[in-house]
Design a protein around this motif. Structure first.
Motif, mmCIF file in Angstrom:
data_model
loop_
_atom_site.group_PDB
_atom_site.id
_atom_site.type_symbol
_atom_site.label_atom_id
_atom_site.label_comp_id
_atom_site.label_asym_id
_atom_site.label_seq_id
_atom_site.Cartn_x
_atom_site.Cartn_y
_atom_site.Cartn_z
ATOM 1 N N TRP A 15 0.762 -1.027 -0.237
ATOM 2 C CA TRP A 15 0.392 -0.376 -0.097
ATOM 3 C C TRP A 15 1.043 0.902 -0.064
ATOM 4 C CZ3 TRP A 15 -3.716 1.243 5.130
ATOM 5 C CH2 TRP A 15 -4.056 2.788 4.526
ATOM 6 N N GLY A 16 0.525 2.618 -1.096
ATOM 7 C CA GLY A 16 1.377 3.395 -1.295
ATOM 8 C C GLY A 16 1.295 3.534 -2.412
ATOM 9 N N ASP A 17 2.002 5.129 -2.505
ATOM 10 C CA ASP A 17 2.629 5.812 -4.154
ATOM 11 C C ASP A 17 3.583 4.954 -4.604
ATOM 12 O OD1 ASP A 17 3.429 6.951 -5.924
ATOM 13 O OD2 ASP A 17 1.895 9.511 -5.483
ATOM 14 N N THR A 18 3.263 4.626 -5.669
ATOM 15 C CA THR A 18 4.517 3.732 -5.986
ATOM 16 C C THR A 18 5.478 4.942 -7.099
ATOM 17 O OG1 THR A 18 3.213 2.023 -7.289
ATOM 18 C CG2 THR A 18 5.202 2.874 -8.438
ATOM 19 N N LEU A 19 5.301 5.836 -7.705
ATOM 20 C CA LEU A 19 5.858 6.971 -7.945
ATOM 21 C C LEU A 19 6.664 7.428 -6.454
ATOM 22 C CD1 LEU A 19 3.727 8.694 -11.323
ATOM 23 C CD2 LEU A 19 5.601 6.863 -10.692
ATOM 24 N N ARG A 20 6.012 7.643 -5.606
ATOM 25 C CA ARG A 20 6.673 9.003 -4.661
ATOM 26 C C ARG A 20 7.441 8.050 -3.453
ATOM 27 N NH1 ARG A 20 2.386 12.298 -5.679
ATOM 28 N NH2 ARG A 20 2.719 14.491 -6.023
ATOM 29 N N LEU A 55 -2.006 11.526 -14.675
ATOM 30 C CA LEU A 55 -2.059 12.109 -13.562
ATOM 31 C C LEU A 55 -1.857 13.857 -13.894
ATOM 32 C CD1 LEU A 55 -2.969 10.678 -10.837
ATOM 33 C CD2 LEU A 55 -0.478 10.307 -10.603
ATOM 34 N N GLU A 56 -2.542 14.307 -12.910
ATOM 35 C CA GLU A 56 -1.242 15.739 -12.872
ATOM 36 C C GLU A 56 -0.333 15.982 -11.906
ATOM 37 O OE1 GLU A 56 -4.519 18.709 -12.197
ATOM 38 O OE2 GLU A 56 -5.416 18.688 -14.275
ATOM 39 N N LYS A 57 -0.952 15.441 -10.880
ATOM 40 C CA LYS A 57 0.318 15.763 -9.206
ATOM 41 C C LYS A 57 0.447 14.330 -9.097
ATOM 42 C CE LYS A 57 -3.023 19.395 -7.237
ATOM 43 N NZ LYS A 57 -2.860 20.054 -6.434
ATOM 44 N N TRP A 58 2.312 13.845 -9.384
ATOM 45 C CA TRP A 58 3.021 12.478 -9.530
ATOM 46 C C TRP A 58 3.848 12.951 -8.739
ATOM 47 C CZ3 TRP A 58 7.257 12.342 -11.707
ATOM 48 C CH2 TRP A 58 7.936 12.758 -12.784
ATOM 49 N N GLY A 59 4.504 14.003 -8.281
ATOM 50 C CA GLY A 59 5.751 14.175 -8.033
ATOM 51 C C GLY A 59 6.979 14.628 -8.551
ATOM 52 N N HIS A 60 6.541 15.706 -9.654
ATOM 53 C CA HIS A 60 7.217 15.764 -10.234
ATOM 54 C C HIS A 60 8.142 16.881 -9.644
ATOM 55 C CE1 HIS A 60 8.954 19.773 -12.785
ATOM 56 N NE2 HIS A 60 8.809 18.700 -13.386
ATOM 57 N N GLU A 61 7.725 17.348 -7.588
ATOM 58 C CA GLU A 61 8.548 18.081 -7.638
ATOM 59 C C GLU A 61 9.799 17.646 -7.286
ATOM 60 O OE1 GLU A 61 5.623 16.731 -5.732
ATOM 61 O OE2 GLU A 61 5.492 17.708 -6.869
ATOM 62 N N ASN A 62 10.140 16.392 -6.949
ATOM 63 C CA ASN A 62 11.184 15.471 -6.195
ATOM 64 C C ASN A 62 12.162 14.768 -7.402
ATOM 65 O OD1 ASN A 62 11.298 16.752 -3.226
ATOM 66 N ND2 ASN A 62 8.835 14.919 -3.630
ATOM 67 N N ALA A 63 11.114 14.565 -8.512
ATOM 68 C CA ALA A 63 12.014 13.392 -9.178
ATOM 69 C C ALA A 63 12.925 13.941 -9.879
ATOM 70 C CB ALA A 63 11.108 13.594 -10.819
ATOM 71 N N PRO A 90 15.755 9.044 -6.054
ATOM 72 C CA PRO A 90 17.698 7.804 -5.631
ATOM 73 C C PRO A 90 17.375 6.250 -6.511
ATOM 74 C CG PRO A 90 15.111 7.375 -4.227
ATOM 75 C CD PRO A 90 14.711 8.903 -4.835
ATOM 76 N N TYR A 91 16.122 5.802 -6.974
ATOM 77 C CA TYR A 91 16.043 5.131 -7.502
ATOM 78 C C TYR A 91 16.263 5.036 -9.166
ATOM 79 C CZ TYR A 91 13.351 3.320 -3.718
ATOM 80 O OH TYR A 91 13.397 3.700 -2.122
ATOM 81 N N HIS A 92 16.693 6.447 -9.502
ATOM 82 C CA HIS A 92 17.570 6.748 -10.943
ATOM 83 C C HIS A 92 15.970 6.674 -12.009
ATOM 84 C CE1 HIS A 92 20.448 7.707 -9.178
ATOM 85 N NE2 HIS A 92 21.419 6.363 -8.770
ATOM 86 N N ARG A 93 15.011 6.656 -11.715
ATOM 87 C CA ARG A 93 14.157 6.283 -12.911
ATOM 88 C C ARG A 93 14.253 6.688 -13.931
ATOM 89 N NH1 ARG A 93 9.183 5.075 -8.255
ATOM 90 N NH2 ARG A 93 10.149 7.204 -7.754
ATOM 91 N N PHE A 94 14.407 8.515 -13.654
ATOM 92 C CA PHE A 94 13.914 9.593 -14.409
ATOM 93 C C PHE A 94 15.409 10.399 -15.491
ATOM 94 C CE2 PHE A 94 11.409 9.697 -11.006
ATOM 95 C CZ PHE A 94 9.472 9.038 -11.373
ATOM 96 N N ARG A 95 16.440 8.764 -15.771
ATOM 97 C CA ARG A 95 17.217 9.168 -16.022
ATOM 98 C C ARG A 95 17.091 9.865 -17.101
ATOM 99 N NH1 ARG A 95 19.133 3.978 -17.863
ATOM 100 N NH2 ARG A 95 18.548 2.634 -16.986
ATOM 101 N N ALA A 137 6.272 9.397 -16.365
ATOM 102 C CA ALA A 137 6.097 8.663 -15.099
ATOM 103 C C ALA A 137 6.431 7.675 -14.956
ATOM 104 C CB ALA A 137 5.928 9.588 -14.069
ATOM 105 N N PHE A 138 5.129 6.808 -14.944
ATOM 106 C CA PHE A 138 5.089 5.032 -14.207
ATOM 107 C C PHE A 138 6.017 4.621 -15.689
ATOM 108 C CE2 PHE A 138 0.925 6.756 -13.159
ATOM 109 C CZ PHE A 138 0.998 6.468 -11.617
ATOM 110 N N ILE A 139 6.274 4.701 -16.560
ATOM 111 C CA ILE A 139 6.411 3.595 -18.249
ATOM 112 C C ILE A 139 7.793 3.626 -17.329
ATOM 113 C CG2 ILE A 139 7.200 3.416 -19.935
ATOM 114 C CD1 ILE A 139 4.226 5.774 -20.834
ATOM 115 N N LEU A 140 8.639 5.094 -16.851
ATOM 116 C CA LEU A 140 9.585 4.657 -16.614
ATOM 117 C C LEU A 140 10.135 4.052 -15.654
ATOM 118 C CD1 LEU A 140 11.305 8.560 -17.446
ATOM 119 C CD2 LEU A 140 11.963 5.903 -18.990
ATOM 120 N N HIS A 141 9.300 4.503 -14.420
ATOM 121 C CA HIS A 141 9.149 2.682 -13.426
ATOM 122 C C HIS A 141 9.401 2.232 -13.800
ATOM 123 C CE1 HIS A 141 8.509 2.025 -8.720
ATOM 124 N NE2 HIS A 141 7.712 0.846 -10.263
#
Length: 502
Positions: free
Chosen positions: A265-270, A294-302, A306-311, A323-327
């Motif tokens: 249980w939790g937010d996969t992106l954050r 999704l509008e508020k997905w966690g862009h501010e900390n992307a 720590p998992y380098h998903r958005f390299r 964001a989901f695709i890269l995860h």
């Protein structure tokens, strides 16, 4: 009555009728959790009673042996938590409190399977009305589930997955009436089936859905393995951000006998929770139907992820699709990893940050198939969606485009994919060749020439040429009609004269 006399729709209809107890008093978004939870409680009570009776018939003179045998069951049901104990006390005050205590007792007795599952639902909550009204509603609900049609004991229903199917039926019915919120926990069954088939799950696979909803997509993959091999040697993992939906997934897994699962249980992106040490856990299969854009997905900390998903790039602030695709890309195993994700069509062609991410995924030869689906398949939205298939090890460097948008069963408010539609898509994916007006195998140059725009009409030409009109034939037909009209006028004049009209 043997299990051949049990009809799935009989049980489905009986459970759906139980919702009448709440209608007009409590909103469907609220009462769905009460009905689904009561179905769960009734099922485990009937299963427990059935097993108790079997052991008593064998070891009637040895109650201590019966008690020991019951400890070997998939779950433990404390006596005070039995549905029938609650039913017997239904006319007494405090139904809500008794049911809550029963659910918590079941949690405590089955911590490894049901920990915290019922923490977000309270039958004693004020949302069911004042004390007297609440007590009456819950009495009626207990009486709904005592009906003979809802005798869910295994010796009646046999090995049929009637209970799991009834649970899925209820979820689908609630989804159909939930508007835009439906996508938070439900993927249409034929879409789940298609994705599972495209992934070709095998014995031993580790399978993940990072936005698992009620868990139906994960269970479709598991079911395919059982159907093809008879084996339950596989593992299902998922994460769900909404507490009530997470609880539904846990109960759904339990009702379907999927004990080898881990649903977080939790937010996969954050806050991804499916981890291996300090990094993300990797899976053979990753599937998902994430919330669209999704509008508020966690862009501010992307950029500090720590998992380098958005390299490969940070998706736009107000659109979380990539964001989901890269995860998901980061959680595929290096050799066996494959994934399928449902996306809105904008993912195929939007530019800027999304365009740069899309180009990199294609240049890395990860994208394998793009499938355009018909409109009105998904609850709460009429827009058509697409399925993207990615693989860590592809057989070539091409991308197969399929336009399946015109193949469907037209429903009143919802469209459906037929078995023939699913099979056509699957056969085309397997053949991996061009099909006129349906599929096109695009080379890297084709895609580069289109500026990495994946809009399906750029690759699959569905234009139907209109038949050429023979103007001379039309002129000849027109002259014949004019001649016939002259004859009709002359005949009409004769009739009118005979009737005395000049």
């Amino acid at each position: 009555m043997n299990n051949l006399d049990i009809r799935q729709d009989t049980i489905n209809n009986a459970v759906w009728a139980a919702c009448d107890t709440f209608r007009g008093t409590v909103d469907a978004s609220v009462y769905k959790e009460y009905v689904l939870t009561m179905l769960f409680l009734k099922y485990v009570s009937d299963m427990w009673q059935d097993h108790y009776d079997d052991y008593k018939a064998k070891y009637g003179d040895h109650p201590e042996l019966i008690e020991e045998m019951l400890k070997t069951e998939r779950f433990v049901l404390p006596p005070q938590a039995n549905f029938y104990a609650l039913y017997e006390q239904r006319h007494l005050p405090g139904n809500g409190e008794r049911i809550d205590k029963a659910l918590h007792a079941i949690e405590d007795a089955n911590v490894s399977k049901l920990h915290d599952v019922f923490q977000d639902i309270s039958f004693n909550a004020n949302k069911l009305g004042e004390e007297q009204q609440k007590n009456d509603i819950l009495r009626l609900l207990l009486e709904d589930f005592i009906k003979p049609e809802l005798n869910l004991r295994p010796n009646r229903v046999g090995q049929l997955d009637i209970i799991g199917n009834a649970y899925e039926y209820l979820i689908s019915k609630f989804a159909a009436g939930a508007g835009k919120k439906a996508g938070e926990y439900y993927t249409p069954p034929e879409v789940s089936t298609l994705i599972a088939r495209l992934m070709e799950p095998k014995e031993g696979d580790e399978i993940c859905d990072p936005t698992c909803g009620s868990g139906s997509l994960l269970m479709k993959c598991g079911r395919l393995i059982r159907e093809h091999t008879g084996s339950r040697k596989y593992a299902l993992s998922g994460q769900e951000a909404i507490g009530g939906t997470w609880a539904m997934a846990k109960m759904n897994m339990f009702l379907h006998g999927e004990d080898n699962h881990k649903i977080e249980w939790g937010d996969t992106l954050r806050n991804p929770k499916l981890l291996d040490g300090n990094g993300l856990k990797h899976f053979d299969i990753v599937v998902a139907n994430p919330p669209f854009s999704l509008e508020k997905w966690g862009h501010e900390n992307a950029d500090k992820d720590p998992y380098h998903r958005f390299r490969r790039g940070v998706p736009p602030r107000t659109k979380g699709d990539y964001a989901f695709i890269l995860h998901m890309i980061e959680t595929m195993k290096p050799k066996t990893g494959r994934m399928a994700v449902v996306v809105p069509h904008g993912v195929l062609f939007r530019g800027a940050a999304e365009g740069r991410i899309r180009q990199q995924l294609i240049d890395e030869n990860l994208l394998d198939v793009v499938i355009g689906l018909p409109e009105k398949l998904f609850y709460g939205t009429g827009i058509p969606a697409a399925i993207l298939v990615f693989r860590k090890k592809k057989q070539d460097d091409n991308v197969l485009f399929i336009d399946a948008s015109r193949d469907y069963q037209d429903g009143k408010n919802q469209n459906y994919l037929r078995e023939s539609d699913l099979q056509r898509i699957q056969d085309t994916v397997n053949a991996r060749t061009n099909v006129d007006k349906y599929a096109y195998l695009a080379s890297p140059k084709d895609i580069a020439d289109n500026d990495y725009n994946l809009n399906i009409p750029r690759y699959v030409d569905t234009f139907e040429e209109e038949e050429e009109i023979d103007l001379m034939a039309v002129r000849k037909e027109r002259q014949q009609l004019k001649a016939e009209l002259v004859k009709l006028e002359e005949q009409m004049a004769v009739y009118l004269k005979e009737l005395g009209y000049e």
